[in-house]
Design an enzyme around this catalytic site. Structure first.
Site, PDB file in Angstrom:
ATOM      1  N   LYS A 225       0.819  -1.207   0.000  1.00  0.00           N
ATOM      2  CA  LYS A 225       0.000   0.000   0.000  1.00  0.00           C
ATOM      3  C   LYS A 225       0.855   1.260   0.000  1.00  0.00           C
ATOM      4  O   LYS A 225       0.610   2.190  -0.775  1.00  0.00           O
ATOM      5  CB  LYS A 225      -0.916  -0.007   1.228  1.00  0.00           C
ATOM      6  CG  LYS A 225      -1.634   1.311   1.497  1.00  0.00           C
ATOM      7  CD  LYS A 225      -2.491   1.223   2.726  1.00  0.00           C
ATOM      8  CE  LYS A 225      -1.681   1.078   3.988  1.00  0.00           C
ATOM      9  NZ  LYS A 225      -0.884   2.285   4.310  1.00  0.00           N
ATOM     10  N   THR A 226       1.853   1.306   0.871  1.00  0.00           N
ATOM     11  CA  THR A 226       2.698   2.496   0.970  1.00  0.00           C
ATOM     12  C   THR A 226       3.448   2.736  -0.331  1.00  0.00           C
ATOM     13  O   THR A 226       3.617   3.879  -0.768  1.00  0.00           O
ATOM     14  CB  THR A 226       3.698   2.348   2.136  1.00  0.00           C
ATOM     15  OG1 THR A 226       2.967   2.133   3.342  1.00  0.00           O
ATOM     16  CG2 THR A 226       4.559   3.591   2.280  1.00  0.00           C
TER      17      THR A 226
ATOM     18  N   ASP B 242      -4.447   8.299   2.844  1.00  0.00           N
ATOM     19  CA  ASP B 242      -3.984   6.990   3.291  1.00  0.00           C
ATOM     20  C   ASP B 242      -4.907   6.469   4.387  1.00  0.00           C
ATOM     21  O   ASP B 242      -5.551   7.253   5.094  1.00  0.00           O
ATOM     22  CB  ASP B 242      -2.545   7.128   3.818  1.00  0.00           C
ATOM     23  CG  ASP B 242      -1.890   5.783   4.085  1.00  0.00           C
ATOM     24  OD1 ASP B 242      -2.416   4.756   3.608  1.00  0.00           O
ATOM     25  OD2 ASP B 242      -0.852   5.763   4.775  1.00  0.00           O
ATOM     26  N   GLU B 243      -4.969   5.148   4.549  1.00  0.00           N
ATOM     27  CA  GLU B 243      -5.753   4.512   5.613  1.00  0.00           C
ATOM     28  C   GLU B 243      -7.194   5.046   5.641  1.00  0.00           C
ATOM     29  O   GLU B 243      -7.739   5.388   6.698  1.00  0.00           O
ATOM     30  CB  GLU B 243      -5.085   4.739   6.983  1.00  0.00           C
ATOM     31  CG  GLU B 243      -3.644   4.262   7.069  1.00  0.00           C
ATOM     32  CD  GLU B 243      -3.504   2.749   7.157  1.00  0.00           C
ATOM     33  OE1 GLU B 243      -4.510   2.043   6.954  1.00  0.00           O
ATOM     34  OE2 GLU B 243      -2.382   2.273   7.406  1.00  0.00           O
TER      35      GLU B 243
ATOM     36  N   GLN C 184      -9.274  -4.129   7.432  1.00  0.00           N
ATOM     37  CA  GLN C 184      -8.441  -3.699   8.558  1.00  0.00           C
ATOM     38  C   GLN C 184      -9.015  -2.452   9.239  1.00  0.00           C
ATOM     39  O   GLN C 184      -8.282  -1.696   9.873  1.00  0.00           O
ATOM     40  CB  GLN C 184      -7.009  -3.433   8.086  1.00  0.00           C
ATOM     41  CG  GLN C 184      -6.318  -4.678   7.541  1.00  0.00           C
ATOM     42  CD  GLN C 184      -4.866  -4.438   7.199  1.00  0.00           C
ATOM     43  OE1 GLN C 184      -4.036  -4.194   8.067  1.00  0.00           O
ATOM     44  NE2 GLN C 184      -4.543  -4.498   5.911  1.00  0.00           N
TER      45      GLN C 184
ATOM     46  N   ARG D 260      -0.164  -9.905  10.783  1.00  0.00           N
ATOM     47  CA  ARG D 260       1.115  -9.309  11.198  1.00  0.00           C
ATOM     48  C   ARG D 260       2.244 -10.325  11.057  1.00  0.00           C
ATOM     49  O   ARG D 260       3.417  -9.958  11.062  1.00  0.00           O
ATOM     50  CB  ARG D 260       1.068  -8.852  12.666  1.00  0.00           C
ATOM     51  CG  ARG D 260       0.049  -7.788  13.054  1.00  0.00           C
ATOM     52  CD  ARG D 260       0.057  -6.616  12.124  1.00  0.00           C
ATOM     53  NE  ARG D 260      -0.941  -6.795  11.086  1.00  0.00           N
ATOM     54  CZ  ARG D 260      -0.967  -6.102   9.940  1.00  0.00           C
ATOM     55  NH1 ARG D 260      -0.048  -5.200   9.696  1.00  0.00           N
ATOM     56  NH2 ARG D 260      -1.910  -6.319   9.040  1.00  0.00           N
TER      57      ARG D 260
END
Length: 761
Positions: free
Chosen positions: A34-35, A225-226, A256, A614
């Site tokens: 994503k980043t 973002d997010e 998420q 994670r």
């Protein structure tokens, strides 16, 4: 011209990056890059003729913004420094500072943190003579905060039936009035709280069309973002800004979305395509982080949620191991099992302590693991401890700086007017505040004119003299705002105010720590000034305070690898080779507060999805059949979520490790725990083969092969330590002992009079 750096992307990532002709939603599965997509998209925009100052990129942490800007600079060069990139609060705080007068504020406004806001609520509750045991400041502030994030002002609040009914039902009917006074006090102090940074930005654009158009046209592209973590206010502001050209790209993962309790609204990401007509959807479904089986297990879990954007996340990494599920007798054995398994994996796979994370649903669960790690000598850190800027000595210094930058800041004034002690007591301070409110002026107006009859009528000459001395000192600091940088002025304030002398007045360990914190704070001011100078940014005290107010918690630096302990909420965005998800029991996970609605329960399931994803190589889940909670021993049943995971992707460990392959893999999870509902300490014996062994023996030899119904070689069960094997029996009578080798607790010598061992047939 197509930039070469696009060749670094996979096909899905590249498509998401290259589309810049309209609104787009990028659904980025866990570990899907994503980043990278956000970074490359901004870099791509810069290569397509859009200037860096025409791009607004909004993140949820300053750290994320800084890292992205650094990555963009590596792709396109120094022009990345001119990007308008930061958190929602930091970017809009800058806009509000430039447009403050349009909403009735001065540009020098300060920002209240949560403790300031609660302190103000507490003061109002006291002034209104309300019962502070009913009107708890923290709860009142939470309701005000929720209202602002829903863009409900004090006037609308008292007119909204659902809110009024809730307040009356909880015996807090005056919350609406407190909200109104709270807003008035903030304005009088020329201060905003964090929620105001969004609330007033929305109102600024809504009530001033020229200002909205100014910023909507100034920026040619908006990126968020997010997006799954945005609240209603954030979503509305983005719509206000992007409504002209609709050049907006939001990135996130609905799977998420785990911050509903903070006001995050999953509907923002689920409904994006309905809100932005003609928007395109891009899915990033390849997970680069985890093994295939971990990804498949997480998928099987999250697919049980009804409200989601369907996607099929996959991995091309190694197959890897199944998720391990361990049933332990107690929370004590759970901690022992995890600590033992960490060291086993370190030996077998060459891992370091820092490769492990223990994730739990609630903070209180950390204690048993901390205790065990201290006993084992295992280095660890509890992630998300007290922030540097939340320590008392730092908050005292910051309050001085705030008062100098904005003398109308009532909360800052109250904190420092008598620190270090200068004989200005609470009674005097309360009189000053009372006069300021009665005269409808800021606190510094009263202090600066303390000898005026309307201000000094309730004060004696001694108090007036002490206030005057304090006022002259602060005025002298204020006079240097324009000529001294933040570090020079900050150092002088720390010295002349008496803070330095106070902290250096003792050599006790507590004071040594405070001294080091003070020096570190001054170092941070120096670093700020140096960095700002090199980047061509302002170096003044107000600029430093703006940065401090918006700083995220800083993590400590450590040269020693440590196991990380944290809540699952804190773990979002992180990754570890091995993850333990502990406390997988009903009434813990899912939280009992989240089982009354499908919406909350689905968020809890997403939280477990975040925990599992994670893990890079190993994921272990544990649950305890008994756990000491709320002052008593509770018997637990496995979490319902364990049955949502594909059974083929779970291996059973713990007491079932010796079970045959034909046993259904999830049978232990579904099996009810049959326990008598009595205190375990006084639980009566169930039968002759399982009863606690406390009968004295007649054999007087030091070592025996059998006694009290137990023999060397027997497999036994202990309430806390779990399953073990008797290696030796010794002693006689009340001194009869058993040396037991437990699977997870190791070898222990137990006095049978109290041990309550149960023989397993």
């Amino acid at each position: 011209m197509i930039p070469e750096f696009l060749n670094d992307l996979n096909e899905s990532q590249r498509k998401a990056v290259e589309y810049i002709d309209g609104p787009s939603l990028v659904i980025a599965g866990a570990g899907s890059g994503k980043t990278r997509v956000l970074t490359y998209k901004i870099a791509y925009l810069l290569t397509q003729g859009i200037k860096p100052w025409e791009i607004m990129a909004l993140t949820f942490t300053n750290k994320a913004a800084k890292e992205m800007k650094e990555r963009i600079a590596k792709l396109v060069g120094d022009e990345a420094r001119y990007l308008r990139m930061g958190t929602f609060h930091s970017v809009f705080a800058q806009i509000l500072r430039m447009e403050a007068e349009r909403i009735g504020y001065k540009p020098s406004y300060t920002i209240y943190d949560e403790s300031d806001s609660r302190s103000l609520c507490k003061a109002i509750i006291k002034e209104m003579q309300l019962d502070d045991k009913v009107y708890k400041a923290a709860e009142v502030h939470n309701r005000i905060s929720s209202a602002k994030n829903a863009l409900i002002g004090p006037q609308q609040y008292v007119q909204k039936a659902s809110l009024v009914e809730r307040d009356e039902a909880t015996k807090m009917p005056k919350v609406g009035l407190i909200y109104e006074v709270y807003c008035q006090r903030c304005r009088a102090s020329n201060a905003m709280d964090f929620d105001d940074l969004l609330y007033y930005t929305y109102l600024l654009f809504k009530k001033n069309e020229d200002v909205r158009l100014k910023y909507a046209n100034a920026f040619q592209f908006f990126l968020v973002d997010e997006y799954q973590d945005t609240n209603y206010a954030q979503q509305q502001i983005i719509q206000q800004l992007a409504s002209e050209h609709k050049h907006v790209c939001v990135v996130g993962d609905d799977a998420q979305s785990i911050y509903g309790f903070r006001g995050a609204n999953i509907d923002n990401i689920l409904d994006f395509q309905q809100q932005y007509e003609g928007s395109l959807l891009f899915k990033l479904e390849r997970n680069y982080r985890s093994t295939k089986r971990i990804v498949e297990a997480a998928n099987s879990l999250i697919h049980k949620n009804e409200r989601q954007i369907k996607k099929d996340v996959y991995s091309q990494n190694a197959d890897g191991d199944n998720i391990v599920l361990s049933e332990l007798s107690s929370d004590r054995e759970e901690a022992m099992y995890v600590c033992k398994d960490i060291r086993r994996k370190m030996k077998d796979y060459g891992l370091k302590f820092s490769d492990f994370a223990i994730l739990y649903r609630t903070n209180s669960q950390s204690r048993t693991f901390e205790d065990q790690m201290l006993k084992d000598g295992t280095p660890y850190r509890v992630y998300g401890g007290l922030s540097f800027y939340q320590r008392k000595e730092i908050k005292d210094i910051v309050a001085y700086l705030r008062l100098v930058a904005n003398p109308d800041d009532e909360e800052a004034f109250k904190r420092v007017v008598n620190y270090p002690a200068r004989g200005i007591g609470d009674t005097t301070v309360n009189k000053l505040i009372k006069v300021a409110h009665e005269e409808n002026v800021g606190i510094w107006e009263v202090v600066s004119n303390i000898e005026a009859p309307q201000y000094s009528k309730e004060l004696n000459k001694g108090a007036i003299g002490k206030i005057r001395t304090f006022q002259m000192m602060v005025d002298d600091f204020m006079a240097k705002l324009a000529t001294m940088d933040a570090y020079e002025l900050g150092a002088e304030i720390v010295k002349r105010s008496g803070i330095s002398q106070d902290l250096y007045s003792s050599t006790e360990p507590e004071f040594l720590s405070k001294q080091e914190n003070m020096e570190e704070f001054l170092t941070s001011m120096h670093d700020f000034v140096e960095d700002a100078r090199e980047e061509g940014n302002p170096t003044g005290l107000l600029d430093f305070l703006h940065e401090v107010a918006l700083l995220s918690d800083r993590e400590k630096d450590s040269d020693t690898p440590e196991v990380t302990l944290m809540t699952i909420h804190s773990a979002k965005g992180l990754e570890f080779p091995c993850v333990y998800v502990v406390g997988m029991e009903e009434n813990i996970f899912p939280s009992p507060m989240c089982t009354d609605s499908k919406r909350k329960l689905e968020e809890e399931r997403r939280l477990l999805y975040v925990a599992i994803t994670r893990a890079e190589r190993f994921c272990v889940m544990t649950y305890a059949k008994m756990r000491f909670r709320y002052g008593k021993m509770e018997f637990g049943t496995p979490s319902r979520f364990l049955r949502d995971i594909d059974r083929k992707l779970i291996n059973i460990d713990g007491v079932f490790r010796h079970s045959t392959e034909s046993r259904p893999v999830m049978r232990p999870v579904a099996r009810p725990v049959m326990r008598p509902a009595v205190n375990p300490v006084v639980r009566p014996a169930v039968n002759t083969t399982m009863r606690p062994i406390a009968r004295p023996v007649t054999n007087n030899t030091a070592t025996v092969q059998s006694a009290g119904g137990l023999s060397v070689g027997d497999t036994v069960k202990h309430e806390r330590f779990g399953i073990g094997k008797i290696m030796e029996l010794s002693g006689a009578g009340d001194s009869l002992k058993a040396k037991v080798d437990f699977q997870n607790a190791g070898t222990k010598q137990l006095l049978l009079k109290f041990a309550k061992l149960q023989k397993i047939q």
